[in-house]
Design a protein around this motif. Structure first.
Motif, short mmCIF file in Angstrom:
data_model
loop_
_atom_site.label_atom_id
_atom_site.label_comp_id
_atom_site.label_asym_id
_atom_site.label_seq_id
_atom_site.Cartn_x
_atom_site.Cartn_y
_atom_site.Cartn_z
N ALA A 286 0.83 -1.20 0.00
CA ALA A 286 0.00 0.00 0.00
C ALA A 286 0.86 1.25 0.00
O ALA A 286 1.89 1.31 0.70
CB ALA A 286 -0.93 -0.02 1.22
N ASP A 287 0.46 2.21 -0.80
CA ASP A 287 1.12 3.53 -0.95
C ASP A 287 2.41 3.46 -1.77
O ASP A 287 3.06 4.50 -1.96
CB ASP A 287 1.41 4.18 0.41
CG ASP A 287 0.13 4.44 1.20
OD1 ASP A 287 -0.89 4.81 0.58
OD2 ASP A 287 0.14 4.26 2.43
N GLN A 288 2.76 2.29 -2.28
CA GLN A 288 3.92 2.21 -3.16
C GLN A 288 3.60 2.85 -4.50
O GLN A 288 2.51 2.66 -5.06
CB GLN A 288 4.32 0.74 -3.38
CG GLN A 288 5.50 0.54 -4.33
CD GLN A 288 5.85 -0.93 -4.51
OE1 GLN A 288 5.44 -1.78 -3.71
NE2 GLN A 288 6.59 -1.25 -5.55
N VAL A 289 4.55 3.61 -5.05
CA VAL A 289 4.37 4.20 -6.37
C VAL A 289 4.54 3.11 -7.42
O VAL A 289 5.61 2.48 -7.50
CB VAL A 289 5.37 5.34 -6.61
CG1 VAL A 289 5.16 5.95 -8.00
CG2 VAL A 289 5.22 6.43 -5.55
N VAL A 290 3.48 2.85 -8.18
CA VAL A 290 3.54 1.79 -9.19
C VAL A 290 3.74 2.35 -10.60
O VAL A 290 4.10 1.62 -11.52
CB VAL A 290 2.26 0.92 -9.15
CG1 VAL A 290 2.18 0.18 -7.82
CG2 VAL A 290 1.01 1.74 -9.38
N ALA A 308 -0.29 2.30 -5.36
CA ALA A 308 -1.17 1.19 -4.98
C ALA A 308 -1.89 1.55 -3.70
O ALA A 308 -1.35 2.23 -2.83
CB ALA A 308 -0.35 -0.08 -4.79
N LYS A 309 -3.12 1.07 -3.57
CA LYS A 309 -3.91 1.36 -2.38
C LYS A 309 -3.95 0.19 -1.40
O LYS A 309 -4.56 0.29 -0.35
CB LYS A 309 -5.34 1.72 -2.80
CG LYS A 309 -5.43 2.96 -3.67
CD LYS A 309 -6.87 3.22 -4.10
CE LYS A 309 -6.95 4.42 -5.02
NZ LYS A 309 -8.34 4.65 -5.50
N MET A 310 -3.30 -0.91 -1.77
CA MET A 310 -3.34 -2.10 -0.93
C MET A 310 -2.13 -2.97 -1.25
O MET A 310 -1.47 -2.80 -2.28
CB MET A 310 -4.63 -2.89 -1.16
CG MET A 310 -4.81 -3.34 -2.60
SD MET A 310 -6.43 -4.08 -2.93
CE MET A 310 -6.28 -5.59 -2.00
N ASP A 311 -1.83 -3.91 -0.34
CA ASP A 311 -0.79 -4.90 -0.59
C ASP A 311 -1.32 -5.95 -1.57
O ASP A 311 -2.50 -6.29 -1.56
CB ASP A 311 -0.39 -5.60 0.71
CG ASP A 311 0.20 -4.65 1.74
OD1 ASP A 311 0.45 -3.48 1.41
OD2 ASP A 311 0.41 -5.11 2.89
N GLY A 312 -0.43 -6.48 -2.40
CA GLY A 312 -0.83 -7.54 -3.32
C GLY A 312 0.16 -7.70 -4.44
O GLY A 312 1.36 -7.44 -4.28
N ILE A 313 -0.35 -8.15 -5.60
CA ILE A 313 0.49 -8.24 -6.80
C ILE A 313 -0.19 -7.46 -7.92
O ILE A 313 -1.41 -7.35 -7.97
CB ILE A 313 0.76 -9.69 -7.24
CG1 ILE A 313 -0.52 -10.37 -7.73
CG2 ILE A 313 1.38 -10.50 -6.10
CD1 ILE A 313 -0.24 -11.72 -8.38
#
Length: 336
Positions: A286-290, A308-313
């Motif tokens: 979450a909050d990572q710039v994608v 990203a607004k959440m953890d995931g792939i």
């Protein structure tokens, strides 16, 4: 009851859905236009029937710039034999045929998005008339429905088969059984952000077992994505007991993903040039710039970050390199 509900469909099939054997024909929709006063839209259809058994309705080309489904279904229509079937298979490789021929997501005739046109209208536009025929004539014949999709010209996806979370848990469970049987590299518990008028919803509301796919994108197909589609449809037909032969083992051969809520999606707030910072299938938090969106009107301006607004792939991204405000830039799913 409205006038449109009383009016019969304008479409007439050149095949008989009730008889045994293999039939290749058309759904003929009258369409008067400048170059043909008594013209028609001719939608290819194949029916393969052998005795009693369930019916599978198989569709591609719901959006005209998505090609894995048409490849798999034109091939299946050519090769499937009646003696290999127990029940009935109805194959429409190019559901929105005008869009498919023009290579566009929507119809060049009326700009109709087939997957937002249900239940359709028998007295409506060409796209609405096609949707109405599926709603009133084809979906009632079906026990299971497989509708192929990919990202078209504006999205790229990890290759997955999907079904929806449904109020009827028995219907939901049977749908996910077929998703597992399809055995794509990924399998998705899918969330729709714009479900009004969808073919999916029309089928599910009738109680049908409905599954779909997203098998790539970029307005093309690859050997891998086409192969996934061809093998997947055979797997589903075997699992449903329609295609003779033993089921292939699928346990552990697909990675299950979930789209739990709207935080899966990240949208562009400004237009410009996308710089991807994460590749498909990679993990994010979450909050990572994608991705970054660079302004293209002048040099020296700072880009806008998309997070990203959440953890995931990362399971989907915008395609190709330019984006408009409001476009979906990235989709994140959670590994199950």
């Amino acid at each position: 009851m409205t006038v449109s509900e009383l009016r019969p469909s304008a479409i007439s099939p050149t095949v008989d859905f009730s008889i045994n054997g293999v039939q290749h024909g058309f759904l003929r929709l009258p369409y008067s236009r400048d170059d043909s006063a008594w013209g028609s839209v001719m939608i290819p259809v194949t029916v393969v029937k052998n005795g009693d058994g369930p019916t599978a309705l198989l569709t591609g080309g719901n959006h005209g710039d998505e090609y894995e489904g048409p490849i798999a279904l034109f091939d299946l229509a050519r090769t499937l034999k009646a003696e290999d079937v127990a029940g009935r298979v109805i194959i429409l490789p190019a559901m929105n045929y005008p869009a498919f021929v023009s290579g566009t997501r929507t119809s060049p005739i009326d700009k109709g998005n087939m997957n937002r046109s249900f239940p359709g209208r028998p007295d409506g536009t060409v796209t609405q008339k096609i949707a109405d025929y599926f709603q009133r004539e084809l979906l009632p014949l079906a026990d299971i429905v497989l509708d192929f999709h990919s990202g078209g010209k504006t999205l790229d996806f990890l290759p997955f088969c999907a079904a929806h979370i449904l109020p009827d848990k028995e219907q939901e469970a049977r749908s996910f059984e077929l998703v597992d049987a399809f055995c794509a590299p990924y399998s998705m518990k899918m969330l729709e952000i714009d479900a009004v008028g969808m073919y999916d919803s029309a089928a599910e509301e009738m109680g049908k077992i409905f599954i779909t796919t997203e098998l790539g994108g970029g307005g093309t197909a690859t050997a891998k994505s086409a192969g996934i589609a061809k093998q997947g449809v055979a797997n589903v037909l075997r699992k449903a007991g329609i295609l003779k032969g033993e089921d292939r083992p699928t346990a552990g051969r697909t990675q299950w993903l979930d789209m739990p809520d709207g935080n899966c999606f990240s949208f562009a707030e400004e237009g410009g040039l996308i710089e991807p910072l994460v590749d498909m299938g990679e993990g994010v938090v979450a909050d990572q710039v994608v991705a970054r969106i660079h302004p293209i009107g002048k040099t020296g301006a700072a880009p806008t970050d998309v997070c990203a607004k959440m953890d995931g792939i990362l399971c989907a991204r915008h395609f190709p390199g330019l984006v408009k405000a409001g476009d979906c830039v990235a989709v994140v799913a959670v590994a199950v």
